[in-house]
Design a protein around this motif. Sequence first.
Motif, short mmCIF file in Angstrom:
data_model
loop_
_atom_site.label_atom_id
_atom_site.label_comp_id
_atom_site.label_asym_id
_atom_site.label_seq_id
_atom_site.Cartn_x
_atom_site.Cartn_y
_atom_site.Cartn_z
N ALA A 30 -0.86 8.69 -2.91
CA ALA A 30 -0.75 7.27 -3.29
C ALA A 30 -0.55 7.14 -4.79
O ALA A 30 0.28 6.35 -5.26
CB ALA A 30 -2.01 6.53 -2.85
N GLU B 209 2.72 5.57 -6.58
CA GLU B 209 2.60 4.45 -7.53
C GLU B 209 3.26 4.79 -8.86
O GLU B 209 3.92 3.96 -9.47
CB GLU B 209 1.14 4.06 -7.73
N THR C 92 0.84 -1.20 0.00
CA THR C 92 0.00 0.00 0.00
C THR C 92 0.88 1.25 0.00
O THR C 92 1.68 1.42 0.91
CB THR C 92 -0.92 0.01 1.24
N PRO C 93 0.72 2.12 -1.01
CA PRO C 93 1.54 3.33 -1.03
C PRO C 93 1.29 4.20 0.20
O PRO C 93 0.18 4.18 0.76
CB PRO C 93 1.09 4.07 -2.29
N LEU C 94 2.27 4.95 0.60
CA LEU C 94 2.24 5.93 1.70
C LEU C 94 2.36 5.32 3.10
O LEU C 94 2.76 6.00 4.04
CB LEU C 94 1.00 6.84 1.68
#
Lengths: 179, 156
Positions: free
Chosen positions: B142, B146, B45-47
């Motif tokens: 996010a 990505e 999961t980004p961030l």
Amino acid sequence: MTQPVSSSMKPRESRRREQVAVFSIAQYSFVISAASVQEIRSTDSLGGTVVDLDRPVMKKVRHIVERDGRAYYVVSGYEHFHLPQSRPTTVLILRSAPVAVLVDRIEEMAEMRVLLSLPQSFRGEERMWYRGLTVMDRKVLPVANPQGFLTAGELQQLEEQNPGLLQSAAAHQLERGRV
Amino acid sequence: MTAEAASLVPSFVVFQVGSRRVALARDCVAELIASPLQFSFPHTTPLITGVVLRRGRIVPVLDLGPGLLGVPSPPARFFLVVERRTSDISERCAIPVQGECELVAGVMLPADGKDEYVSGSMDLNQEQIDVLDLEKAIAGGAMRAEETITAAEALS
């Protein structure tokens, strides 16, 4: 099996305990239910029973290993969790799926007292990788989902690309055992 | 201004992400915590940079740096615990912040539309502070993170 509660801990008396193995890959530690592991072997002791896949369709699975008349897809733990290359010395042979997972080492066998659900903010593959999170020795550790190493779709893909290989590897091992 | 009138003026928490000072509406901030121990594990999961354990709860740590600064924010001494409330998420998250946080009352002026994640701005000692729409800031960050990963993979 311990059921995940919300991401906060419940009173001690309502928690169900579960025996687990703590293993490491690269710099990370993970927990897996001991009940989901059939055997823990050193990679050295598997040498003669490893078969290469005809068509490796995913980076994390390149071999099949035969044990006691059954064959298992060997899943690289570091590839599965998208980690840098590590040095696996141990293989976890799972009970409920034809999967053997390469890990760096087993750290300890322990008792898991709480299973917390993964926070909802986690949106990626980790929702499949983990049953949830636990707290052991004041550390938060992810609890691996045994079904997450190879999903039903991935198993089907492997079987389609390598038809009958898993069955023939197991049959070959049984035959060798009889000789 | 009477106490009753003052209570009608919205309040904001002003904080710093890297070099940028921004604000969030007071009602989405739960608390400010100092240097909790952060735990990390593999995920995609980004961030999210890890989780912290707070009063027996697992709180994910969300770095707003990629969205607001274009890069991850530097190591933080404090974490601002915020409430995320969307149709499918209702939980607390911790945002690493640098420098001091202030609770200020003020009037929010409409956004100039430059950044989608800014819902307005407020005046603090003649400094214009952007007030964030938290979910848009997270979604934008996010997306940016990505894109960075995809570009890095294409170059490797």
